[in-house]
Each structure stands twice: as structure tokens, then as C-alpha cells.
Design an enzyme around this catalytic site. Structure first.
Site, PDB file in Angstrom:
ATOM      1  N   GLU A  46      40.479  52.405  54.406  1.00 29.19           N
ATOM      2  CA  GLU A  46      41.404  51.346  54.824  1.00 29.19           C
ATOM      3  C   GLU A  46      42.727  51.502  54.088  1.00 29.19           C
ATOM      4  OE1 GLU A  46      42.152  46.663  53.788  1.00 29.19           O
ATOM      5  OE2 GLU A  46      40.078  47.358  53.876  1.00 29.19           O
ATOM      6  N   LYS A 136      34.297  40.536  56.300  1.00 32.64           N
ATOM      7  CA  LYS A 136      34.717  40.919  54.958  1.00 32.64           C
ATOM      8  C   LYS A 136      34.661  39.675  54.075  1.00 32.64           C
ATOM      9  CE  LYS A 136      39.176  41.728  52.688  1.00 32.64           C
ATOM     10  NZ  LYS A 136      40.544  42.265  52.865  1.00 32.64           N
ATOM     11  N   GLY A 165      37.902  43.497  43.592  1.00 25.95           N
ATOM     12  CA  GLY A 165      37.416  43.577  42.225  1.00 25.95           C
ATOM     13  C   GLY A 165      36.139  44.366  42.037  1.00 25.95           C
ATOM     14  N   SER A 186      40.768  51.679  43.280  1.00 30.71           N
ATOM     15  CA  SER A 186      41.174  52.426  42.096  1.00 30.71           C
ATOM     16  C   SER A 186      40.017  53.202  41.478  1.00 30.71           C
ATOM     17  CB  SER A 186      41.784  51.477  41.055  1.00 30.71           C
ATOM     18  OG  SER A 186      40.857  50.471  40.687  1.00 30.71           O
TER      19      SER A 186
END
Length: 205
Positions: A46, A136, A165, A186
Site C-alpha cells: 500500500e 482495516k 504501530g 518501517s
């Protein structure tokens, strides 16, 4: 009321319990990380589209995805205009931070399965009544894995993608709570997390 279904996510996610999100990284870096995700075994990527540069990055990565049999969706889609941009850039689906029926309908009309965000039982119920079976949940880390266990009771037919998160350190807790996939970003830039993410993929296939 016309029902909107998004059962396509069972196939779009390719059976993998992970989805990758790359926000605002530019075309070149987004493509590098998307290729890393595909090599790891993550089928769905995404790219949030919050700027013109983001749309160009989506266009590049979506083209690369098609050449290797993967899919790329547009994220942070909050308007019908953004749905049009996503479709024009080659997105395969849309993802939104919240539940907006107008955006859901615009996405479905454009041939892009929508994945709207929810955070309450009321939103889940509204989305399910519309016909959506994949949602989601955002922000997942703040909601906690217990939220998903609680939602399984009244909404056993809903399949959740946990977003917000999450990384290799807590993804397994959410998968154990019953979510169908977790979205990570990340974590894919952190070499130390890659082996743990690979283990999650092996366990989810």
C-alpha cells in the site's frame, strides 16, 4: 441500498498475513522497499497518496507490481477525487483511515475493492451492513489485540487487517487474536526485523 462487497481481499492478500505500507518515501525508495517486500513473500503493498509525488510513486510501483504478479493499493484515500487518482495510477485497491460510505462506493464503482478503516463496534456494524467483509482496524496498536478478540463475538464474518504501530515485535500477538493480516511499514527498513517477519510469513501460509 446497493450492497458493496470486498471479498476480493482474500485473493489480493495472497494468503499472506502481512501487508506493507510505504508512506511518503518517494518513487525510488518506495520501489526499493516494495521489491524487498515481494522478495520476502509479502504480496500486497500500500502506498498512501497524500501528494502529487505520492501519486507518481504509486504509478511507478503499481507498474512494477503488475510485471511480477503482485498488487499495489492506494492508501489514505479520503475522497472520491483521490479514488480517481488511484485508479489512474494503476492501484488495485484502496485503503482509508476511516469509514466513509461515499468513498467506499466511489472505489467500488471504479473497480477498486475498498478497505475502509474502523475503530468501533458501530463502524464495524455499519460497514458489515453495507456488505463489506474485510475491514482495516486503525490504529491497531492503540486498540490492542484484545479489541479484535472482542469483535470476533458479534462479527464472526468480518476479516480484519490490523494497521498502525505494528512491527515484528507485536504482529504475532494480533495474528493470534484472529486478525487475517497485519500491515507493517518501517519494519521493512530494519534489517534486524526481517528474519522475524519472514517467520511470520512462513507461519501464515
Amino acid at each position: 441500498m446497493t450492497r458493496i462487497e470486498n471479498a476480493e481481499f482474500a485473493e489480493l492478500l495472497g494468503g499472506a498475513p502481512l501487508m506493507a505500507i510505504f508512506r511518503g518515501l518517494g518513487a525510488r525508495r518506495s520501489l526499493e522497499l516494495a521489491e524487498r517486500a515481494w522478495e520476502l513473500g509479502i504480496d500486497a503493498v500500500e502506498l498512501p497518496i497524500q501528494s502529487a509525488d505520492d501519486v507518481e510513486a504509486l504509478r511507478l510501483v503499481a507498474a512494477a507490481a503488475r510485471s511480477v504478479g503482485r498488487v499495489v493499493g492506494a492508501g489514505t484515500v479520503v475522497s472520491a477525487e483521490q479514488v480517481e487518482l488511484a485508479a489512474g495510477a494503476g492501484a488495485a485497491f484502496t485503503v482509508s483511515p476511516g469509514f466513509d460510505e461515499a468513498v467506499v462506493r466511489a472505489s467500488a464503482a471504479a473497480g477498486l475493492p475498498p478497505l475502509p478503516g474502523v475503530a468501533t463496534a458501530t463502524e464495524v456494524q455499519r460497514a458489515a451492513a453495507l456488505g463489506l467483509s474485510w475491514l482495516k482496524a486503525f490504529p491497531a496498536a492503540s486498540l490492542g489485540s484484545g479489541w479484535f478478540r472482542a469483535m470476533r463475538g458479534p462479527f464472526p464474518e468480518v476479516r480484519f487487517v490490523a494497521t498502525g504501530g505494528l512491527d515484528a515485535g507485536n504482529a504475532a500477538d494480533f495474528l493470534a487474536a484472529g486478525v487475517r493480516a497485519v500491515a507493517v511499514g518501517s519494519a521493512l527498513e530494519d534489517e534486524s526485523q526481517l528474519p522475524r517477519l519472514a517467520e511470520l510469513l512462513r507461519g501464515g501460509r
